[in-house]
Design a protein around this motif. Structure first.
Motif, PDB file in Angstrom:
ATOM      1  N   GLU A 119       0.753  -1.283   0.225  1.00  0.00           N
ATOM      2  CA  GLU A 119       0.048   0.035   0.088  1.00  0.00           C
ATOM      3  C   GLU A 119       0.951   1.191   0.035  1.00  0.00           C
ATOM      4  OE1 GLU A 119      -2.605  -0.688   3.327  1.00  0.00           O
ATOM      5  OE2 GLU A 119      -3.769  -1.838   2.573  1.00  0.00           O
ATOM      6  N   ARG A 120       1.611   0.974   0.817  1.00  0.00           N
ATOM      7  CA  ARG A 120       2.840   2.412   0.719  1.00  0.00           C
ATOM      8  C   ARG A 120       3.504   2.515  -0.551  1.00  0.00           C
ATOM      9  NH1 ARG A 120       4.237   0.237   5.926  1.00  0.00           N
ATOM     10  NH2 ARG A 120       6.108  -0.681   5.219  1.00  0.00           N
ATOM     11  N   ALA A 121       3.698   1.604  -1.128  1.00  0.00           N
ATOM     12  CA  ALA A 121       4.498   1.710  -2.477  1.00  0.00           C
ATOM     13  C   ALA A 121       3.522   2.396  -3.512  1.00  0.00           C
ATOM     14  CB  ALA A 121       4.941   0.349  -2.887  1.00  0.00           C
ATOM     15  N   LEU A 122       2.279   2.041  -3.506  1.00  0.00           N
ATOM     16  CA  LEU A 122       1.457   2.467  -4.343  1.00  0.00           C
ATOM     17  C   LEU A 122       1.056   4.034  -3.774  1.00  0.00           C
ATOM     18  CD1 LEU A 122      -1.305  -0.443  -5.245  1.00  0.00           C
ATOM     19  CD2 LEU A 122       0.998   0.279  -6.130  1.00  0.00           C
ATOM     20  N   LEU A 123       0.680   4.330  -2.787  1.00  0.00           N
ATOM     21  CA  LEU A 123       0.557   5.659  -2.042  1.00  0.00           C
ATOM     22  C   LEU A 123       1.685   6.648  -2.674  1.00  0.00           C
ATOM     23  CD1 LEU A 123      -0.959   4.879   1.288  1.00  0.00           C
ATOM     24  CD2 LEU A 123      -2.107   5.808  -0.502  1.00  0.00           C
ATOM     25  N   TRP A 124       2.871   6.173  -2.594  1.00  0.00           N
ATOM     26  CA  TRP A 124       3.860   7.099  -3.158  1.00  0.00           C
ATOM     27  C   TRP A 124       3.907   7.567  -4.453  1.00  0.00           C
ATOM     28  CZ3 TRP A 124       5.970  10.421   0.203  1.00  0.00           C
ATOM     29  CH2 TRP A 124       6.168  10.056   1.803  1.00  0.00           C
ATOM     30  N   LYS A 125       3.341   6.730  -5.011  1.00  0.00           N
ATOM     31  CA  LYS A 125       2.989   7.059  -6.687  1.00  0.00           C
ATOM     32  C   LYS A 125       1.868   8.103  -6.826  1.00  0.00           C
ATOM     33  CE  LYS A 125       4.261   2.562  -8.069  1.00  0.00           C
ATOM     34  NZ  LYS A 125       5.494   2.634  -8.856  1.00  0.00           N
ATOM     35  N   LEU A 126       1.011   8.719  -5.896  1.00  0.00           N
ATOM     36  CA  LEU A 126      -0.009   9.486  -6.153  1.00  0.00           C
ATOM     37  C   LEU A 126       0.657  10.991  -6.101  1.00  0.00           C
ATOM     38  CD1 LEU A 126      -2.670   8.228  -3.600  1.00  0.00           C
ATOM     39  CD2 LEU A 126      -3.182   8.524  -6.078  1.00  0.00           C
ATOM     40  N   LYS A 127      -0.028  11.851  -6.809  1.00  0.00           N
ATOM     41  CA  LYS A 127       0.307  13.354  -6.572  1.00  0.00           C
ATOM     42  C   LYS A 127       0.050  13.672  -5.031  1.00  0.00           C
ATOM     43  CE  LYS A 127      -2.524  14.515  -9.715  1.00  0.00           C
ATOM     44  NZ  LYS A 127      -3.593  14.948 -10.542  1.00  0.00           N
ATOM     45  N   TRP A 128       0.850  14.582  -4.471  1.00  0.00           N
ATOM     46  CA  TRP A 128       0.497  15.042  -3.137  1.00  0.00           C
ATOM     47  C   TRP A 128      -1.083  15.458  -2.857  1.00  0.00           C
ATOM     48  CZ3 TRP A 128       3.106  14.052   0.921  1.00  0.00           C
ATOM     49  CH2 TRP A 128       4.477  13.592   0.838  1.00  0.00           C
ATOM     50  N   SER A 129      -1.629  16.288  -3.923  1.00  0.00           N
ATOM     51  CA  SER A 129      -3.123  16.735  -3.524  1.00  0.00           C
ATOM     52  C   SER A 129      -3.914  15.480  -3.638  1.00  0.00           C
ATOM     53  CB  SER A 129      -3.448  17.308  -4.913  1.00  0.00           C
ATOM     54  OG  SER A 129      -3.391  16.879  -6.064  1.00  0.00           O
ATOM     55  N   THR A 157      -7.900   4.757  -9.630  1.00  0.00           N
ATOM     56  CA  THR A 157      -7.869   5.418 -10.905  1.00  0.00           C
ATOM     57  C   THR A 157      -6.320   5.962 -11.454  1.00  0.00           C
ATOM     58  OG1 THR A 157     -10.065   6.332 -10.644  1.00  0.00           O
ATOM     59  CG2 THR A 157      -8.812   7.647 -12.004  1.00  0.00           C
ATOM     60  N   GLU A 158      -5.581   6.554 -10.356  1.00  0.00           N
ATOM     61  CA  GLU A 158      -4.558   7.236 -10.701  1.00  0.00           C
ATOM     62  C   GLU A 158      -3.315   5.992 -10.592  1.00  0.00           C
ATOM     63  OE1 GLU A 158      -3.696  10.817  -8.461  1.00  0.00           O
ATOM     64  OE2 GLU A 158      -5.798  11.464  -8.593  1.00  0.00           O
ATOM     65  N   VAL A 159      -3.264   5.235  -9.962  1.00  0.00           N
ATOM     66  CA  VAL A 159      -2.073   4.413  -9.858  1.00  0.00           C
ATOM     67  C   VAL A 159      -2.432   2.827 -10.275  1.00  0.00           C
ATOM     68  CG1 VAL A 159      -0.387   3.310  -8.157  1.00  0.00           C
ATOM     69  CG2 VAL A 159      -1.382   5.776  -7.835  1.00  0.00           C
ATOM     70  N   MET A 160      -3.603   2.132  -9.715  1.00  0.00           N
ATOM     71  CA  MET A 160      -3.635   0.666 -10.081  1.00  0.00           C
ATOM     72  C   MET A 160      -3.989   0.460 -11.473  1.00  0.00           C
ATOM     73  SD  MET A 160      -5.613  -0.112  -6.490  1.00  0.00           S
ATOM     74  CE  MET A 160      -5.717  -1.797  -6.622  1.00  0.00           C
ATOM     75  N   ALA A 161      -5.012   1.184 -11.900  1.00  0.00           N
ATOM     76  CA  ALA A 161      -5.613   0.912 -13.375  1.00  0.00           C
ATOM     77  C   ALA A 161      -4.533   1.092 -14.209  1.00  0.00           C
ATOM     78  CB  ALA A 161      -6.771   1.707 -13.675  1.00  0.00           C
ATOM     79  N   ILE A 214     -14.043   1.134  -7.524  1.00  0.00           N
ATOM     80  CA  ILE A 214     -12.801   1.715  -6.953  1.00  0.00           C
ATOM     81  C   ILE A 214     -11.742   2.060  -8.155  1.00  0.00           C
ATOM     82  CG2 ILE A 214     -12.982   0.241  -4.660  1.00  0.00           C
ATOM     83  CD1 ILE A 214     -11.266  -1.967  -6.311  1.00  0.00           C
ATOM     84  N   GLY A 215     -12.374   2.551  -9.208  1.00  0.00           N
ATOM     85  CA  GLY A 215     -11.588   3.208 -10.186  1.00  0.00           C
ATOM     86  C   GLY A 215     -10.793   2.264 -11.011  1.00  0.00           C
ATOM     87  N   LEU A 216     -11.218   1.064 -11.111  1.00  0.00           N
ATOM     88  CA  LEU A 216     -10.163   0.044 -11.978  1.00  0.00           C
ATOM     89  C   LEU A 216     -11.228  -0.552 -13.287  1.00  0.00           C
ATOM     90  CD1 LEU A 216      -9.285  -2.545  -9.379  1.00  0.00           C
ATOM     91  CD2 LEU A 216      -7.860  -0.573 -10.441  1.00  0.00           C
ATOM     92  N   THR A 217     -10.255  -0.656 -14.187  1.00  0.00           N
ATOM     93  CA  THR A 217     -10.949  -1.054 -15.714  1.00  0.00           C
ATOM     94  C   THR A 217     -11.473  -2.508 -15.732  1.00  0.00           C
ATOM     95  OG1 THR A 217      -8.816  -1.470 -16.516  1.00  0.00           O
ATOM     96  CG2 THR A 217      -9.535   0.781 -16.694  1.00  0.00           C
TER      97      THR A 217
END
Length: 306
Positions: free
Chosen positions: A123-133, A156-160, A248-251
């Motif tokens: 989870e932390r590894a994916l979270l750090w791929k997000l924009k700060w906002s 939407t922003e990381v997993m997909a 949950i934003g996945l395709t």
């Protein structure tokens, strides 16, 4: 239908008869030159929705002793809400444990191992791929107990964009402590017969079983063929799964079995660690543990070939 397979099966009457299991063991022997033990390992979608009779069959007919549940806290909360008139609170600030939300759906007489495969490191590894906002918005929503909208930001922003295979590589890279715990269980004789599942029984569970089959020297092409056969088994509930995945934003690709998935896993292991043996050794699975896993899952698996 085989009990030892990469395919996803419903519990209801489709675990396989003893004759099916013996036939599958013989087929494996013909294909790979050596036999597999039967009724030791089953891969499934979540068994929560099975009837009482089907759940009872897991212990009375298939003698399942242990169940490994790879789902997250969010998934357990969602399932508890479906099955209870008094669903658990969804506060994201509660301890990261699944025990309280999963216990109401557990089958008496079976030992459960709740191992969130995509745990804190993943989870932390994916979270750090997000924009700060986006991260701030996600944390705000989680703190307010809005888990699904929060997860949809990550989806939407990381997993997909990572896709099924990319997330699989992330799991193999960041979920090493969870995988090590799993192989500790697999190396113990008292664990068998054992059932392992997540939600769909093809991605997280699939990765674990791919590792097991590669360890047992099953050809990649055979693993891939069996993995893709899960697509058919998932069709009856595809509509429901698509709703959950989209929320949950996945395709839609996350509801199916991706061509080349198994081959990609094998290639990743080869490039990063020289194969499954090197990978398991790197994450801490001892040589004797690997040998024991083979011994329990394969006829002649304790012949010292590892």
């Amino acid at each position: 239908m085989p009990i030892w397979s990469l395919r996803s099966y419903d519990v209801g009457g489709r675990l396989g008869t003893p004759d099916d299991q013996c036939a599958y063991s013989l087929w494996l022997g013909e294909q790979f030159g050596r036999g597999f033990t039967v009724a030791f390992m089953a891969r499934h979608k979540q068994p929560d929705d099975a009837s009482l009779n089907d759940k009872a069959a897991l212990t009375s007919s298939y003698h399942i002793k242990h169940i490994i549940d790879l789902r997250s806290k969010s998934e357990h909360i969602a399932q508890s809400r479906r099955h209870s008139s008094n669903p658990p609170a969804s506060s994201a600030l509660a301890p990261d444990t699944n025990a309280s939300t999963a216990s109401s759906l557990q089958i008496p007489g079976i030992t459960y191992h709740l191992i969130n495969l995509n745990g804190s490191s993943f989870e932390r590894a994916l979270l750090w791929k997000l924009k700060w906002s986006s991260m701030m918005k996600l944390l705000y929503l989680m703190a307010r107990g809005h888990r699904t909208p929060a997860i949809s930001i990550l989806g939407t922003e990381v997993m997909a964009p990572r896709g099924l295979f990319g997330l699989c590589c992330d799991t193999l890279t960041h979920s090493t402590s969870e995988l090590l715990s799993l192989f500790h269980i697999f190396s113990q004789p008292a664990s068998y017969p054992i059932l392992i599942h997540c939600t769909q029984g093809k991605d997280r569970t699939g990765v674990v079983v791919i590792l097991l089959l590669l360890l047992c020297e099953v050809p990649v092409a055979a693993i891939a063929s069996d993995y893709l056969a899960s697509e058919r088994e998932l069709q009856p509930e595809r509509g429901e799964r698509l709703e959950e995945i989209r929320a949950i934003g996945l395709t839609d690709e996350f509801a199916g079995c991706q061509e080349g998935f198994v081959e990609g896993v094998a290639e990743f292991l080869q490039e990063e660690s020289g194969g499954v043996e090197g990978y398991l050794e790197k994450i801490g699975v001892e040589r004797e543990e690997r040998k024991e896993v083979r011994r329990y899952l394969m006829v002649g698996g304790d012949d010292g070939t590892i």
